[in-house]
Design a protein around this motif. Structure first.
Motif, short mmCIF file in Angstrom:
data_model
loop_
_atom_site.label_atom_id
_atom_site.label_comp_id
_atom_site.label_asym_id
_atom_site.label_seq_id
_atom_site.Cartn_x
_atom_site.Cartn_y
_atom_site.Cartn_z
N ASN A 58 0.85 -1.20 0.00
CA ASN A 58 0.00 0.00 0.00
C ASN A 58 0.89 1.24 0.00
O ASN A 58 2.09 1.15 -0.22
CB ASN A 58 -0.98 -0.02 1.19
N GLU A 59 0.31 2.39 0.25
CA GLU A 59 1.09 3.63 0.26
C GLU A 59 2.19 3.56 1.31
O GLU A 59 1.97 3.08 2.42
CB GLU A 59 0.18 4.82 0.53
N THR A 60 3.36 4.04 0.95
CA THR A 60 4.53 3.95 1.84
C THR A 60 4.24 4.51 3.22
O THR A 60 4.65 3.93 4.23
CB THR A 60 5.73 4.68 1.20
N SER A 61 3.52 5.61 3.29
CA SER A 61 3.24 6.23 4.58
C SER A 61 2.37 5.35 5.48
O SER A 61 2.27 5.60 6.68
CB SER A 61 2.56 7.59 4.38
N GLU A 62 1.74 4.33 4.92
CA GLU A 62 0.88 3.43 5.68
C GLU A 62 1.56 2.11 6.06
O GLU A 62 0.97 1.31 6.78
CB GLU A 62 -0.39 3.13 4.87
N HIS A 63 2.77 1.87 5.58
CA HIS A 63 3.44 0.59 5.82
C HIS A 63 3.62 0.26 7.30
O HIS A 63 3.37 -0.87 7.72
CB HIS A 63 4.81 0.56 5.14
N TYR A 64 4.08 1.23 8.06
CA TYR A 64 4.37 0.97 9.47
C TYR A 64 3.12 0.52 10.22
O TYR A 64 3.13 -0.52 10.89
CB TYR A 64 4.96 2.23 10.10
N GLN A 65 2.04 1.27 10.11
CA GLN A 65 0.80 0.91 10.81
C GLN A 65 0.23 -0.40 10.27
O GLN A 65 -0.28 -1.22 11.04
CB GLN A 65 -0.24 2.03 10.70
N THR A 66 0.32 -0.60 8.97
CA THR A 66 -0.17 -1.84 8.38
C THR A 66 0.60 -3.04 8.92
O THR A 66 0.01 -4.06 9.28
CB THR A 66 -0.06 -1.79 6.84
N LEU A 67 1.91 -2.91 8.99
CA LEU A 67 2.73 -4.01 9.51
C LEU A 67 2.39 -4.31 10.96
O LEU A 67 2.26 -5.46 11.36
CB LEU A 67 4.21 -3.66 9.37
N LYS A 68 2.20 -3.26 11.76
CA LYS A 68 1.82 -3.47 13.16
C LYS A 68 0.48 -4.19 13.25
O LYS A 68 0.30 -5.08 14.08
CB LYS A 68 1.79 -2.14 13.91
N THR A 69 -0.47 -3.82 12.40
CA THR A 69 -1.78 -4.47 12.39
C THR A 69 -1.65 -5.93 12.01
O THR A 69 -2.22 -6.82 12.66
CB THR A 69 -2.74 -3.76 11.42
N VAL A 70 -0.89 -6.21 10.96
CA VAL A 70 -0.70 -7.60 10.52
C VAL A 70 -0.08 -8.43 11.63
O VAL A 70 -0.56 -9.53 11.94
CB VAL A 70 0.18 -7.65 9.25
N LEU A 71 0.95 -7.92 12.26
CA LEU A 71 1.64 -8.69 13.29
C LEU A 71 0.82 -8.85 14.56
O LEU A 71 0.99 -9.82 15.29
CB LEU A 71 3.00 -8.06 13.61
N SER A 72 -0.07 -7.92 14.83
CA SER A 72 -0.90 -8.06 16.02
C SER A 72 -2.05 -9.03 15.78
O SER A 72 -2.60 -9.59 16.72
CB SER A 72 -1.48 -6.70 16.44
N PHE A 73 -2.38 -9.27 14.52
CA PHE A 73 -3.51 -10.12 14.18
C PHE A 73 -3.12 -11.59 14.10
O PHE A 73 -3.87 -12.47 14.46
CB PHE A 73 -4.11 -9.67 12.84
N GLN A 74 -1.93 -11.87 13.61
CA GLN A 74 -1.52 -13.25 13.38
C GLN A 74 -0.02 -13.32 13.23
O GLN A 74 0.66 -12.34 13.31
CB GLN A 74 -2.18 -13.78 12.12
N SER A 75 0.46 -14.52 12.91
CA SER A 75 1.90 -14.71 12.78
C SER A 75 2.30 -15.15 11.37
O SER A 75 3.13 -16.01 11.19
CB SER A 75 2.39 -15.74 13.79
N ALA A 76 1.70 -14.54 10.37
CA ALA A 76 2.10 -14.83 8.99
C ALA A 76 3.49 -14.25 8.74
O ALA A 76 3.96 -13.38 9.45
CB ALA A 76 1.11 -14.20 8.01
N THR A 77 4.17 -14.77 7.75
CA THR A 77 5.42 -14.17 7.31
C THR A 77 5.06 -12.91 6.54
O THR A 77 4.27 -12.97 5.60
CB THR A 77 6.20 -15.14 6.41
N SER A 78 5.61 -11.79 6.93
CA SER A 78 5.21 -10.51 6.33
C SER A 78 6.34 -9.94 5.48
O SER A 78 7.50 -9.95 5.87
CB SER A 78 4.88 -9.49 7.42
#
Length: 108
Positions: A58-78
């Motif tokens: 997604n947009e670069t400015s959203e990467h950090y929050q998106t990554l935090k959301t992904v990691l808080s939701f599950q343990s997929a390889t990101s």
């Protein structure tokens, strides 16, 4: 192996193509609605498919929050395509979670 691509701009579309060529089942999360693809418009719903791989495109400015959301939701390889500056932070206590930075090189 399901994969989730977050963002469906030109980079996200390229990742979808490459992942499908690898034989993966690909799901897409995007705020845009497109006829060609089954698009999840809720990140939480998209993550509920329990993807093994998550591509953050997604947009670069959203990467950090998106990554935090992904990691808080599950343990997929990101995988994030421009997340280098964030890799110094500890994101998860789960030792099985991997955060990688990847780049899709154009083929042919």
């Amino acid at each position: 192996k399901p994969a989730l691509v977050i963002g469906f701009g030109s980079i996200g579309q390229r990742h979808v193509c490459l992942l499908r060529e690898m034989g993966l089942s690909v799901h897409v999360y995007s705020r845009r609605s497109l006829r060609e693809e089954k698009i999840y418009q809720s990140l939480e719903v998209a993550l509920s498919v329990n993807p093994e791989y998550v591509i953050i495109a997604n947009e670069t400015s959203e990467h950090y929050q998106t990554l935090k959301t992904v990691l808080s939701f599950q343990s997929a390889t990101s995988f994030g395509r421009k997340a280098v500056i964030y890799l110094t932070e500890t994101f998860s206590d789960n030792q099985k979670t991997q955060v990688c930075v990847a780049y899709a090189v154009p083929c042919g």
